[in-house]
Design a protein around this motif. Structure first.
Motif, PDB file in Angstrom:
ATOM      1  N   GLU A  91      22.783  66.806  25.473  1.00  0.00           N
ATOM      2  CA  GLU A  91      22.396  67.864  26.412  1.00  0.00           C
ATOM      3  C   GLU A  91      21.209  67.480  27.292  1.00  0.00           C
ATOM      4  O   GLU A  91      21.158  67.853  28.473  1.00  0.00           O
ATOM      5  CB  GLU A  91      22.073  69.143  25.636  1.00  0.00           C
ATOM      6  N   PHE A  92      20.251  66.723  26.736  1.00  0.00           N
ATOM      7  CA  PHE A  92      19.006  66.483  27.472  1.00  0.00           C
ATOM      8  C   PHE A  92      18.775  65.028  27.876  1.00  0.00           C
ATOM      9  O   PHE A  92      18.314  64.763  28.987  1.00  0.00           O
ATOM     10  CB  PHE A  92      17.819  66.981  26.641  1.00  0.00           C
ATOM     11  N   LEU A  93      19.077  64.077  26.987  1.00  0.00           N
ATOM     12  CA  LEU A  93      18.743  62.687  27.291  1.00  0.00           C
ATOM     13  C   LEU A  93      19.803  61.975  28.124  1.00  0.00           C
ATOM     14  O   LEU A  93      19.480  61.234  29.054  1.00  0.00           O
ATOM     15  CB  LEU A  93      18.496  61.909  25.995  1.00  0.00           C
ATOM     16  N   MET A  94      21.076  62.176  27.806  1.00  0.00           N
ATOM     17  CA  MET A  94      22.116  61.469  28.555  1.00  0.00           C
ATOM     18  C   MET A  94      22.125  61.825  30.036  1.00  0.00           C
ATOM     19  O   MET A  94      22.280  60.927  30.888  1.00  0.00           O
ATOM     20  CB  MET A  94      23.492  61.718  27.943  1.00  0.00           C
ATOM     21  N   PRO A  95      21.948  63.101  30.416  1.00  0.00           N
ATOM     22  CA  PRO A  95      21.869  63.385  31.858  1.00  0.00           C
ATOM     23  C   PRO A  95      20.734  62.627  32.537  1.00  0.00           C
ATOM     24  O   PRO A  95      20.888  62.153  33.672  1.00  0.00           O
ATOM     25  CB  PRO A  95      21.623  64.905  31.894  1.00  0.00           C
ATOM     26  N   TYR A  97      19.351  59.675  31.542  1.00  0.00           N
ATOM     27  CA  TYR A  97      19.674  58.250  31.608  1.00  0.00           C
ATOM     28  C   TYR A  97      20.643  57.950  32.744  1.00  0.00           C
ATOM     29  O   TYR A  97      20.455  57.007  33.515  1.00  0.00           O
ATOM     30  CB  TYR A  97      20.301  57.780  30.287  1.00  0.00           C
ATOM     31  N   LEU A  98      21.717  58.745  32.823  1.00  0.00           N
ATOM     32  CA  LEU A  98      22.734  58.482  33.833  1.00  0.00           C
ATOM     33  C   LEU A  98      22.232  58.812  35.237  1.00  0.00           C
ATOM     34  O   LEU A  98      22.649  58.199  36.220  1.00  0.00           O
ATOM     35  CB  LEU A  98      24.005  59.267  33.519  1.00  0.00           C
ATOM     36  N   ARG A  99      21.322  59.782  35.338  1.00  0.00           N
ATOM     37  CA  ARG A  99      20.767  60.138  36.649  1.00  0.00           C
ATOM     38  C   ARG A  99      19.957  58.999  37.258  1.00  0.00           C
ATOM     39  O   ARG A  99      19.960  58.803  38.471  1.00  0.00           O
ATOM     40  CB  ARG A  99      19.886  61.384  36.520  1.00  0.00           C
ATOM     41  N   ILE A 100      19.270  58.235  36.408  1.00  0.00           N
ATOM     42  CA  ILE A 100      18.457  57.126  36.929  1.00  0.00           C
ATOM     43  C   ILE A 100      19.215  55.797  36.911  1.00  0.00           C
ATOM     44  O   ILE A 100      18.657  54.751  37.241  1.00  0.00           O
ATOM     45  CB  ILE A 100      17.133  56.976  36.145  1.00  0.00           C
ATOM     46  N   PHE A 108      13.801  53.966  31.497  1.00  0.00           N
ATOM     47  CA  PHE A 108      13.064  55.183  31.831  1.00  0.00           C
ATOM     48  C   PHE A 108      11.559  54.945  31.775  1.00  0.00           C
ATOM     49  O   PHE A 108      10.807  55.441  32.616  1.00  0.00           O
ATOM     50  CB  PHE A 108      13.454  56.317  30.878  1.00  0.00           C
ATOM     51  N   LEU A 109      11.108  54.181  30.785  1.00  0.00           N
ATOM     52  CA  LEU A 109       9.682  53.942  30.631  1.00  0.00           C
ATOM     53  C   LEU A 109       9.114  53.145  31.793  1.00  0.00           C
ATOM     54  O   LEU A 109       7.957  53.325  32.178  1.00  0.00           O
ATOM     55  CB  LEU A 109       9.408  53.211  29.310  1.00  0.00           C
ATOM     56  N   ALA A 110       9.926  52.244  32.361  1.00  0.00           N
ATOM     57  CA  ALA A 110       9.473  51.484  33.529  1.00  0.00           C
ATOM     58  C   ALA A 110       9.238  52.416  34.711  1.00  0.00           C
ATOM     59  O   ALA A 110       8.284  52.227  35.479  1.00  0.00           O
ATOM     60  CB  ALA A 110      10.491  50.417  33.886  1.00  0.00           C
TER      61      ALA A 110
END
Length: 533
Positions: A91-95, A97-100, A108-110
């Motif tokens: 619900e929260f992390l996959m959107p 990851y795929l958005r970036i 994401f950390l970069a």
């Protein structure tokens, strides 16, 4: 050695490999995205099967059944609570990851902190794979295969020598499979092996109850539920090895990290063709976790009744399989265990290559002003994978000498790498101005203090509770640094989606059903259910 067992083992293994080779024969894998992410083309069947089977390694077969045999069903909490964790991830992390357009979870950390934080976390991941994941997978598979085929007796060699031999074979096969096939080949094989795992788990329970009940399944069920009820309880008490309260502290943190940030697990979901398929695939993996006790826990319960005093409790699962199943089905289960080990091993190797190539080697080439040729990147990643395999083959047999048992080894070591990464990821997601230096301070503080609590002095608290306390402590430190020295500009999540990020519309209905079934499993294995007096 019974050749019917060997033939059925080879048949299932070869069929799975043949299906994978046929399905990937026309796939282009000459680029890092093609090789490591299967050209972002995976559907939910592949994602769910691969995530589930990657998690269901030989470590789980050996470790959890050993835990049930020596303690009780409280170890089931790891798998059942992971359902909640996976739904949070979907619900929260996959959107995000795929958005970036993430290729690795540290990407994401970069973007949120800086490239140096990304490299530090990538190194932490790689250390976790070198020290814990890949060697332990080889060791767990070797213990299971030797227990089923009795290689040491067949060849007339010592137990240690047989483990070393099997580790060598599995390591070489897994390395070749990964280097030649890439992620898509791994996931297609996982679909076939996943079906075999469900069949094998059902057969073990069926024949296990028949064996326990002297030919009567119902009598076997009665024996299991009427005697040694202390082993049936999944609600661990305060003095148990795994107290129930840990579900709401360190266990939840580790599970969210594992299913949402651990590269070798998340990589399958990152390779999805869109967000909808990713969320459906994660839900399918949740269904698999509901059936997982058939292989991970019930055999251990049956072994309690059949083998009251095993000298080596780690052999509970393979010995049971060897004793109760007909030869053809023994070969099937051995192939499933072998396939589960290869799946996790290959996923670990694949993620090792991805992290090294994309987060360390490519930036290093760019800083030196050299072109990051895609073929050169692939070649360097594959060379690292070979080196890691060789090191793991050498080290993994010595895990048997670790004080505290195999399962304890897995959980203790993995904690050093999981929660600090989870903490800085969460703070990065929930805040806009916490600076990069806060993440670096948080990692150093966590690793230092956690090491001290596990090796220098005793806090009197369960290590999962310690992890939760350190999570809040590191979060507080990072927020304090952000208050004292905030970033000049607030962070804005970039949008560089490579696939559609439209979510699965009916997901909440399935999420609720999965959570209700998760609670039902805890009730079943509790004093309110079959563990009651």
């Amino acid at each position: 050695m019974n050749f019917a067992i060997l033939l059925s083992f080879l048949f299932v293994t070869v069929v799975a490999a043949a299906v994978s080779i046929y399905a990937t024969r026309r796939q282009q894998q000459q680029t890092p995205v093609g090789f490591y992410l299967g050209n972002r083309s995976l559907g939910f069947w592949m994602i769910g099967s691969s995530m589930f089977l990657t998690n269901m390694s030989a470590n789980q077969f050996i470790g959890e059944n050993e835990f049930v045999y020596t303690t009780n069903m409280s170890v089931m909490a790891w798998g059942m609570s992971s359902i909640l964790a996976m739904l949070i991830v979907a619900e929260f992390l996959m959107p995000m990851y795929l958005r970036i357009g993430a290729v690795t979870t540290p990407d994401f950390l970069a973007k949120r902190f800086d490239a140096q934080t990304q490299r530090i976390v990538s190194v932490i991941f790689l250390l976790g794979y070198f020290i814990n994941l890949i060697p332990s997978v080889l060791y767990g598979c070797a213990v299971a295969i030797n227990g089923i085929f009795h290689i040491d007796q067949w060849l007339g060699i010592s137990y240690f020598s047989s483990i070393r031999l099997i580790v060598l074979i599995v390591g070489l096969v897994g390395c070749l499979y990964n280097i030649l096939g890439g992620l898509r080949a791994i996931t297609i094989t996982d679909v076939v092996q996943g079906m075999g795992m469900l069949i094998g788990g059902s057969l073990i329970v069926w024949y296990g109850f028949r064996y326990l009940g002297d030919g009567s399944i119902w009598r076997g069920v009665e024996t299991l539920t009427l005697f040694h009820r202390e082993h049936l309880d999944a609600i661990g008490g305060r003095e148990d090895v795994l107290p129930f309260g840990t579900i709401f502290t360190g266990m939840l943190l580790i599970n969210i990290y594992y299913w949402g940030m651990e590269q070798y697990i998340v990589q399958e979901a990152l390779a999805s063709r869109n967000l909808k398929e990713s969320q459906k695939g994660i839900a399918l993996a949740c269904v698999g976790k509901l059936f997982a006790p058939l292989l991970l826990n019930v055999p251990g319960l049956i072994a309690v009744h059949l083998y009251p005093s095993l000298e080596n409790s780690a052999t509970a699962f393979p010995r049971l399989v060897s004793d109760i199943l007909p030869p053809v089905f023994i070969g099937l289960v051995a192939a499933v265990v072998f396939g589960g080990a290869l799946s996790t091993f290959n996923a670990g190797l694949n993620s090792t290559g991805t992290l090294f190539t994309m987060n360390l080697y490519k930036p290093w080439l760019e800083r030196k002003g050299q072109p990051a040729d895609e073929r050169k990147l692939l070649r360097s990643g594959k060379m690292l994978q070979v080196g890691v395999t060789i090191a793991a083959i050498f080290f993994s047999p010595y895990i048997m000498y670790f004080d505290g048992g195999f399962y304890n080894y897995l959980q203790k070591v993995s904690s050093f790498f999981s929660v600090p990464v989870f903490t800085i990821m969460v703070v990065g997601l929930l805040t806009k101005k916490v600076p990069p230096i806060a993440a670096k301070i948080g990692i150093v503080f966590f690793v230092t203090v956690y090491t001290a609590t596990q090796f220098l002095f005793d806090t009197g608290l369960h290590y999962l509770h310690v992890l939760a306390l350190l999570f809040f402590a590191v979060t507080g430190i990072m927020l304090l640094v952000g208050r004292v020295k905030p970033m000049e500009a607030a962070f804005v999540l970039p949008r560089r989606a490579a696939v559609s990020i439209i979510p699965w519309k009916t997901r909440y209905v399935y999420y609720v059903l999965l959570l209700l079934m998760m609670v039902g499993m805890f009730i079943l294995f509790s004093p309110l259910g079959i563990a009651g007096a």
